[in-house]
Design a protein around this motif. Structure first.
Motif, PDB file in Angstrom:
ATOM      1  N   ILE A   1      12.383   2.964  16.681  1.00 34.03           N
ATOM      2  CA  ILE A   1      13.300   2.293  17.612  1.00 34.03           C
ATOM      3  C   ILE A   1      12.497   1.424  18.582  1.00 34.03           C
ATOM      4  CG2 ILE A   1      14.850   2.677  19.583  1.00 34.03           C
ATOM      5  CD1 ILE A   1      16.348   3.157  17.062  1.00 34.03           C
ATOM      6  N   VAL A   2      11.450   1.953  19.173  1.00 37.64           N
ATOM      7  CA  VAL A   2      10.627   1.205  20.125  1.00 37.64           C
ATOM      8  C   VAL A   2       9.997  -0.011  19.445  1.00 37.64           C
ATOM      9  CG1 VAL A   2       8.522   1.319  21.525  1.00 37.64           C
ATOM     10  CG2 VAL A   2      10.228   3.139  21.679  1.00 37.64           C
ATOM     11  N   ASN A   3       9.584   0.130  18.166  1.00 36.82           N
ATOM     12  CA  ASN A   3       8.980  -0.992  17.440  1.00 36.82           C
ATOM     13  C   ASN A   3       9.957  -2.131  17.176  1.00 36.82           C
ATOM     14  OD1 ASN A   3       6.349  -0.072  17.294  1.00 36.82           O
ATOM     15  ND2 ASN A   3       6.660   0.962  15.347  1.00 36.82           N
ATOM     16  N   LEU A   4      11.255  -1.882  17.356  1.00 36.56           N
ATOM     17  CA  LEU A   4      12.244  -2.947  17.187  1.00 36.56           C
ATOM     18  C   LEU A   4      12.182  -3.963  18.324  1.00 36.56           C
ATOM     19  CD1 LEU A   4      15.317  -0.862  16.002  1.00 36.56           C
ATOM     20  CD2 LEU A   4      13.944  -2.422  14.615  1.00 36.56           C
ATOM     21  N   GLY A   5      11.545  -3.585  19.428  1.00 33.45           N
ATOM     22  CA  GLY A   5      11.387  -4.504  20.554  1.00 33.45           C
ATOM     23  C   GLY A   5      12.226  -4.102  21.744  1.00 33.45           C
TER      24      GLY A   5
ATOM     25  N   GLN B   1       4.584   0.763  11.545  1.00 32.00           N
ATOM     26  CA  GLN B   1       3.235   1.088  11.108  1.00 32.00           C
ATOM     27  C   GLN B   1       3.354   2.065   9.930  1.00 32.00           C
ATOM     28  OE1 GLN B   1       0.421  -0.309  12.328  1.00 32.00           O
ATOM     29  NE2 GLN B   1       1.826  -1.565  13.508  1.00 32.00           N
ATOM     30  N   PRO B   2       2.569   1.885   8.877  1.00 33.16           N
ATOM     31  CA  PRO B   2       2.659   2.789   7.721  1.00 33.16           C
ATOM     32  C   PRO B   2       2.504   4.264   8.078  1.00 33.16           C
ATOM     33  CG  PRO B   2       1.329   0.879   7.176  1.00 33.16           C
ATOM     34  CD  PRO B   2       1.619   0.800   8.649  1.00 33.16           C
TER      35      PRO B   2
ATOM     36  N   GLY C   1       0.774  -1.227   0.000  1.00 29.82           N
ATOM     37  CA  GLY C   1       0.000   0.000   0.000  1.00 29.82           C
ATOM     38  C   GLY C   1       0.810   1.283   0.000  1.00 29.82           C
ATOM     39  N   ILE C   2       2.143   1.187  -0.133  1.00 31.52           N
ATOM     40  CA  ILE C   2       3.027   2.362  -0.152  1.00 31.52           C
ATOM     41  C   ILE C   2       3.725   2.409  -1.505  1.00 31.52           C
ATOM     42  CG2 ILE C   2       4.978   3.534   0.951  1.00 31.52           C
ATOM     43  CD1 ILE C   2       2.504   3.207   2.791  1.00 31.52           C
ATOM     44  N   TYR C   3       3.664   3.577  -2.140  1.00 31.62           N
ATOM     45  CA  TYR C   3       4.170   3.731  -3.506  1.00 31.62           C
ATOM     46  C   TYR C   3       5.200   4.855  -3.581  1.00 31.62           C
ATOM     47  CZ  TYR C   3       0.176   0.837  -4.474  1.00 31.62           C
ATOM     48  OH  TYR C   3      -0.720  -0.209  -4.459  1.00 31.62           O
TER      49      TYR C   3
END
Length: 187
Positions: free
Chosen positions: A167-171, A150-151, A96-98
């Motif tokens: 960074i936080v989404n890396l875990g 997240q997109p 969904g990203i172009y």
């Protein structure tokens, strides 16, 4: 911080927290090409003081922020979007990203007020690495590669928050890095 994810189209590059290069300090880069000949991407979180109407005067109401995509070819305009249903063009780089598309059609959509900043993001210049250059920098712990995001982060206009969020989404292994001060002397 050895990156376990390999770079490829649609993934993010996240700079290590104390990188001194002003082009990439606390940067989040969306990769749009990665192959034998090199890598291309756009810094998502380094806004300029420009609006799109400053670069394209006929778009008098185009209040879209313009971001510094990187230090290469600063005389070019690029864009990513998530509005294929309106633009009907662009190269899909993630679901969904172009990247890019019919710029004349894009200008019409903007002039008609049919697009918003959460659908399209503009850049001057781009980031580029020669053959194997990025792989070497990753081995030197300059970059972390991520496919966990997240997109919405791609279209964020908050420079510091975008870097922290990815960074936080890396875990948990990396989450503490998001709290590091930009200047380690302030620690």
């Amino acid at each position: 911080m050895l990156s376990l994810v390999k770079p490829s189209k649609g993934r993010l590059l996240i700079s290590e927290p104390f990188m001194n290069d002003p082009n990439f300090r606390r940067s989040v880069i969306l990769l749009t090409e990665h192959g034998e000949l090199g890598t291309v991407g756009f810094v998502l979180n380094h806004p300029t003081n420009l609006l799109l109407k400053d670069l394209i005067p006929e778009l008098t109401s185009a209040e879209f922020k313009v971001f510094n995509g990187g230090p290469v070819e600063l005389d070019t305009i690029h864009f990513i979007h998530r509005c294929y249903d309106k633009l009907h063009s662009g190269e899909e780089i993630a679901e969904g990203i172009y990247w890019g598309g019919n710029f004349e059609a894009l200008k019409i959509l903007i002039a008609n007020g049919d697009l918003s900043e959460n659908e399209v993001k503009f850049f001057i210049g781009y980031s580029g690495w020669g053959e194997e250059q990025l792989d070497t920098e990753i081995k030197e712990n300059t970059w972390i590669v991520s496919d966990k995001y997240q997109p919405d982060v791609l279209f964020s206009t908050d420079e510091e928050e975008a870097w922290r969020e990815v960074i936080v989404n890396l875990g948990p292994r990396y989450a503490h890095v998001s709290k590091f001060p930009e200047n380690p002397n302030l620690n």
